[in-house]
Scaffold this motif. Sequence first.
Motif, short mmCIF file in Angstrom:
data_model
loop_
_atom_site.label_atom_id
_atom_site.label_comp_id
_atom_site.label_asym_id
_atom_site.label_seq_id
_atom_site.Cartn_x
_atom_site.Cartn_y
_atom_site.Cartn_z
N PHE B 334 0.81 -1.21 0.00
CA PHE B 334 0.00 0.00 0.00
C PHE B 334 0.85 1.27 0.00
CE2 PHE B 334 -3.37 -2.86 1.77
CZ PHE B 334 -4.34 -2.60 0.82
N ALA B 335 1.92 1.27 0.76
CA ALA B 335 2.70 2.51 0.88
C ALA B 335 3.20 2.98 -0.48
CB ALA B 335 3.85 2.33 1.86
N ALA B 336 3.75 2.05 -1.26
CA ALA B 336 4.23 2.43 -2.58
C ALA B 336 3.06 2.66 -3.54
CB ALA B 336 5.15 1.34 -3.14
N GLY B 337 2.09 1.77 -3.51
CA GLY B 337 1.01 1.82 -4.49
C GLY B 337 0.11 3.03 -4.34
N LEU B 338 -0.24 3.37 -3.12
CA LEU B 338 -1.22 4.45 -2.89
C LEU B 338 -0.59 5.84 -2.86
CD1 LEU B 338 -3.56 2.93 -0.14
CD2 LEU B 338 -3.82 2.87 -2.63
N ARG B 339 0.73 5.90 -2.91
CA ARG B 339 1.37 7.20 -2.72
C ARG B 339 0.84 8.28 -3.68
NH1 ARG B 339 7.82 8.23 -1.53
NH2 ARG B 339 7.55 10.32 -0.65
N PRO B 340 0.74 7.98 -4.98
CA PRO B 340 0.22 9.03 -5.87
C PRO B 340 -1.19 9.46 -5.48
CG PRO B 340 1.26 7.28 -7.14
CD PRO B 340 1.17 6.77 -5.74
N LEU B 341 -2.05 8.52 -5.22
CA LEU B 341 -3.44 8.83 -4.87
C LEU B 341 -3.50 9.64 -3.58
CD1 LEU B 341 -6.46 6.44 -5.13
CD2 LEU B 341 -6.09 7.74 -3.05
N LEU B 342 -2.78 9.19 -2.56
CA LEU B 342 -2.86 9.88 -1.27
C LEU B 342 -2.23 11.25 -1.33
CD1 LEU B 342 -2.19 6.87 1.15
CD2 LEU B 342 -4.35 8.11 0.81
N ASN B 343 -1.15 11.38 -2.09
CA ASN B 343 -0.55 12.71 -2.23
C ASN B 343 -1.52 13.68 -2.89
OD1 ASN B 343 2.64 13.53 -1.89
ND2 ASN B 343 2.25 11.36 -1.63
N GLU B 344 -2.32 13.16 -3.81
CA GLU B 344 -3.21 14.07 -4.53
C GLU B 344 -4.52 14.34 -3.79
OE1 GLU B 344 -3.61 14.61 -9.24
OE2 GLU B 344 -2.67 12.73 -8.61
N TYR B 345 -5.10 13.30 -3.20
CA TYR B 345 -6.44 13.45 -2.64
C TYR B 345 -6.52 13.13 -1.15
CZ TYR B 345 -6.77 12.35 -7.65
OH TYR B 345 -6.56 12.28 -8.99
N GLY B 346 -5.47 12.59 -0.58
CA GLY B 346 -5.53 12.07 0.78
C GLY B 346 -5.72 13.12 1.85
N ASN B 347 -5.38 14.36 1.54
CA ASN B 347 -5.52 15.41 2.54
C ASN B 347 -6.89 16.08 2.53
OD1 ASN B 347 -2.85 15.51 3.84
ND2 ASN B 347 -2.15 15.84 1.73
N ASN B 348 -7.77 15.59 1.67
CA ASN B 348 -9.12 16.13 1.60
C ASN B 348 -10.04 15.35 2.55
OD1 ASN B 348 -11.68 16.97 0.96
ND2 ASN B 348 -11.69 16.07 -1.10
#
Lengths: 468, 468, 468
Positions: B334-348
């Motif tokens: 998950f850490a590697a895979g979700l990084r793009p998604l979380l960087n873009e939308y994870g703080n919302n």
Amino acid sequence: MQFDLNPDRLLPPEQPTRDIARTLYESVKDLPIISPHGHVPISWFAEEQHFSDPTSLFITPDHYVTRVLHTCGESLADLGVNQKDFTPEQARNAFLLLGKHWAAFAGTPMRYWFEDSLRNVFGITRQFGPETAGEIYDELNALLATDDFTTRKLVKKFNISFISTTDDPVDDLHLHDQVAADKEFGVRVAPCFRPDKYLEPARVDWPELVAALGKAAGVDTSTYDGFYEAMRRRRLYFKEHGAVASDHSHADAGTARLTDAEARDLYAQALKGSISKTDATRLRRHFVNDQAKLAQSDGLTMTIHPAVYRNYDYQNFVDFGPDTGADIPDKVDFAAGLRPLLNEYGNNPDFHFVAFTMDETEYSRSLGPLAGFYPALYVGAPWWFIDAPEPILRYFQAVVTAAGFTKLSGFIDDTRALCSIPARHDMNRRLTSRFVATLVADHRLSLDEGLQIVHDAVCAQPAKVFKL
Amino acid sequence: MQFDLNPDRLLPPEQPTRDIARTLYESVKDLPIISPHGHVPISWFAEEQHFSDPTSLFITPDHYVTRVLHTCGESLADLGVNQKDFTPEQARNAFLLLGKHWAAFAGTPMRYWFEDSLRNVFGITRQFGPETAGEIYDELNALLATDDFTTRKLVKKFNISFISTTDDPVDDLHLHDQVAADKEFGVRVAPCFRPDKYLEPARVDWPELVAALGKAAGVDTSTYDGFYEAMRRRRLYFKEHGAVASDHSHADAGTARLTDAEARDLYAQALKGSISKTDATRLRRHFVNDQAKLAQSDGLTMTIHPAVYRNYDYQNFVDFGPDTGADIPDKVDFAAGLRPLLNEYGNNPDFHFVAFTMDETEYSRSLGPLAGFYPALYVGAPWWFIDAPEPILRYFQAVVTAAGFTKLSGFIDDTRALCSIPARHDMNRRLTSRFVATLVADHRLSLDEGLQIVHDAVCAQPAKVFKL
Amino acid sequence: MQFDLNPDRLLPPEQPTRDIARTLYESVKDLPIISPHGHVPISWFAEEQHFSDPTSLFITPDHYVTRVLHTCGESLADLGVNQKDFTPEQARNAFLLLGKHWAAFAGTPMRYWFEDSLRNVFGITRQFGPETAGEIYDELNALLATDDFTTRKLVKKFNISFISTTDDPVDDLHLHDQVAADKEFGVRVAPCFRPDKYLEPARVDWPELVAALGKAAGVDTSTYDGFYEAMRRRRLYFKEHGAVASDHSHADAGTARLTDAEARDLYAQALKGSISKTDATRLRRHFVNDQAKLAQSDGLTMTIHPAVYRNYDYQNFVDFGPDTGADIPDKVDFAAGLRPLLNEYGNNPDFHFVAFTMDETEYSRSLGPLAGFYPALYVGAPWWFIDAPEPILRYFQAVVTAAGFTKLSGFIDDTRALCSIPARHDMNRRLTSRFVATLVADHRLSLDEGLQIVHDAVCAQPAKVFKL
């Protein structure tokens, strides 16, 4: 609501294990604290400083706390992170946010440490929460303004016999000298050699770092041989100024050596900025191996805690900088990564090498077995995200059957949250007692052996591992 | 042999934890069921249907059960899997096979759910086993023929307040509309947007799927932009028809975006059937990222449960089709895979993103820490192979110390086995109470806090995560 | 200090689980031992041998023990490892070293087994430790000189009904024949077919090994077809001489087949020494698959325990040879690796395939689910580093909910430490009782079912898995 700490907290609730655990815990609870790895600034020990307010003590610098408030939807800016002008009103508001989101901390060690600190360090008797956060803030604020709660007073109150800071290799350590010369202070404070950034040739600022290192060491670092010599000298300088350990954290556990020729060549490429990413990684692994090599002669204990995605969130890093809670553990492969290092230095019992991890899968699969063969290797206590009751018990359950108790590192608190130090060590003593109590209750150990083991875990073991 | 369910089953056997757990469980056991993810066919809610026989209710459609009988050496054909003409006699024989191999279910949750269903749904008082399977079959068969055990009667009996089906993006959802319009029924039933196959450009039938999607959306999907627009419209369509979530399961957790130009180019290649395997994977990860992007505006909660070898056994797939028990969990990162998604939308904080896994190593290493920083991320409850007492307790023990209780998904039953739904939710309430009781017994939480936490776990938390 | 073994050792300390566990354990503690995999030399069964001294019984051949003494800083040479002339004085000194470092064994199973052996096999009543090691050595030495403690006397005393050795495919097994013919001995001793080195075409001595195999089989092994036929014959030879299983340990779990043409080609390359490393691995995986293929007709149970770094420490290997404690577990990927084998042979209930691992992450993620579908697959008991109380309980907790009890291998001791065999089996019976007691205490099983399960675990299950 009145609040107090139950004296049996974290001890096993069921009999007969509870009584055994109580006996074990009673025997170690008042022993002095040994803290071989942490991040308290040396300036706090060197001078009698006042904390400006409770938020700058409990929230802003503690990424364990800020990350939880962030996941609750609060901005790190409102917590004072990376804020140049943070007003007293803002500070108080940040504390109210902690109160507002207090339910989010249920079940976490941050809550446990915080409540322990409030009660045992500051004598707060009200239950912290949304309604009381303001009053408690004011109460703490008043206490922090007195002379009883300065940095040095706190440290002395905590019964710390040894504590290590974490320091840059080019630091002249004059504040450490000052603390050491202060006979009245009476706490042994050691620097720790932390050369991470100097070992990362892929960094854009690496040439300047290397130049600064050379300057500090009085050696020309324009070649690999000079760099190696500079490292050798700075490690010795640290040792002469009280250091007992070097500390290392890189993206993986790799330690493969290059040939001398290749090391020289890649070093030159790195200085020119022309090194490839792959080669920079290979050179970094060689550098880490070098640190172990140097430890063979200078005797510093070497601690590693690899495999963390530092600054996982890019925008957070841009806005708030490092160490603000957006670091995420990665998988690690110790068996493959450490093989070169352990083959070369692992059979030397005078070399002490401690591997920490947050990848719990490695405890029973590689670290336990490796520490059960190599005299040099000790299995580091759970740190950071897994410095908590359940994972600490898992650690003991995973490592002890393979490596016994004598190959554990002993506890490290690894914290910059000063007031949490006694709470953290106390928590660990409770959990060590809890685990050992299960072995006694299982009739795998006698109570006398259990008493010896918990005592060693608190005193003899860290003293041995870190050569105190 | 007379059989009854012990009221304390799954609660901790030892005092004082048992009494605490009892108090916690008592406070939540009768609350309505919220089931935000599952696989019950909408037709069962739309019409008063009779189950033809106990086997078609308990065995044939439930791959949890058929796989165990398969490993006992029985053919899936004899269990009715993928059989066009399965006679009543065959159905009864299949039930006898379940009885014959009942010992193989000892210690599994399938046994637990089945016994709970027999007793609590059908009032069976005989112990199920080789000798009684036939009689119990006949007893069940008679009950199923009555009007008290139709699909809708069962659902109402189960005290379900919300339940989600899982649906194809091109579905017109008329049955959902029909159920929603049925004021007398009184159970909120939502569709769930499950576009997996439309996001897999490596499938041979992908061009047709994409064409069908375009037709449903009224958009030309011969280009990437059209495809994206079709997805946007179908998600909105689902939302307008009651959906609260989209659900995704792919071979890995990757979410890296392509540039627009590259996405358009690879999309065109995929439509022509000339895309490489590697590029198909990259395009699929981009598509998954797109779903998160779309969720920023339509507000659907996004759930993922990646990394399963679907149809692990080739011949089994040929003979019996998908979802027959031959799917095997894979490692996930998950850490590697979700990084793009979380960087873009994870703080919302308004974006709700739930990650489920069967790779338990990820709980403490990545999902706990990630959910402890990103407001958008919730750690999904254990599902499928690990929806069982021991792994559920491990989940709490691994995640809560890092992410607390407020970043958990709440329970999902994920089942097509209708009668197991109350048993599954009840099992989870017992285990949640058990875990929280350990924290109370440890003096880490007060009993009042524990009561609040188990109540929230059953009601407030799933309502929050799925925006009910 | 007087020492005795508590009769409740390793049973759960808390009520009501303790009483349940006691009842379960009492019902199986005196049943005969079935040991389907181990490393005791056949010569010990064939002739009435005396052990020369306690060190050659308890220390030198037992890498579980030598590795701990090594990590305490002792040289393996001082423990007699790979020493041609090891004097009685040196042997006694080695035993004193064990006493000196006894604290390092606290919490390990080696301590548990050793104390159990001292008390139950030799009747020692003094607590072993630094002060008593010498006296106990002398006491043991005197006992070993008597006719009551010869190899065969010990085995008979241990109530072993079946035991397997581990043997080279070219062995003529005449000692096994001799033991089988000895009607008076009364213990069934089987050889086990262990062809590892013959399946590793990357070994420099592989051509000679293959030639020796051909000679033993009476087949020309200069071609792949000859090699395959030689394997077929030697497996049959083993079966005719009592073998029930083949055993396999390679660097990974891979089982992909090559085409016949490719296998022939790579085989020829390997014989010429021109095969690449990658192709040698591919050929080895094909060979392993061949063993499963051959098992379809000869019916030998196939056991694998892949993914160990053998001879992790190079210098240790040079100085002391293999199996001296410097082997370290590696990660393993069963789902990917076994897929070809399971797809081809896994659905055959007459094929018995047991997968052992030390990578505990695989238990719930892959082995449990795989064994819960494939009739052929059984999940092997924890071995080597994880044959210890905590990991054994974790194994049950990870596997049973997915695969039940009927897909477990039953216990194997896997040891060359003869006197530890009863202690190891007894430890496992205690822990099996402990785990099953938790299910009974949870009201997931009745006590009667629990009694059946622990009895089957000791008798019926290993007899079924190994077709005894």
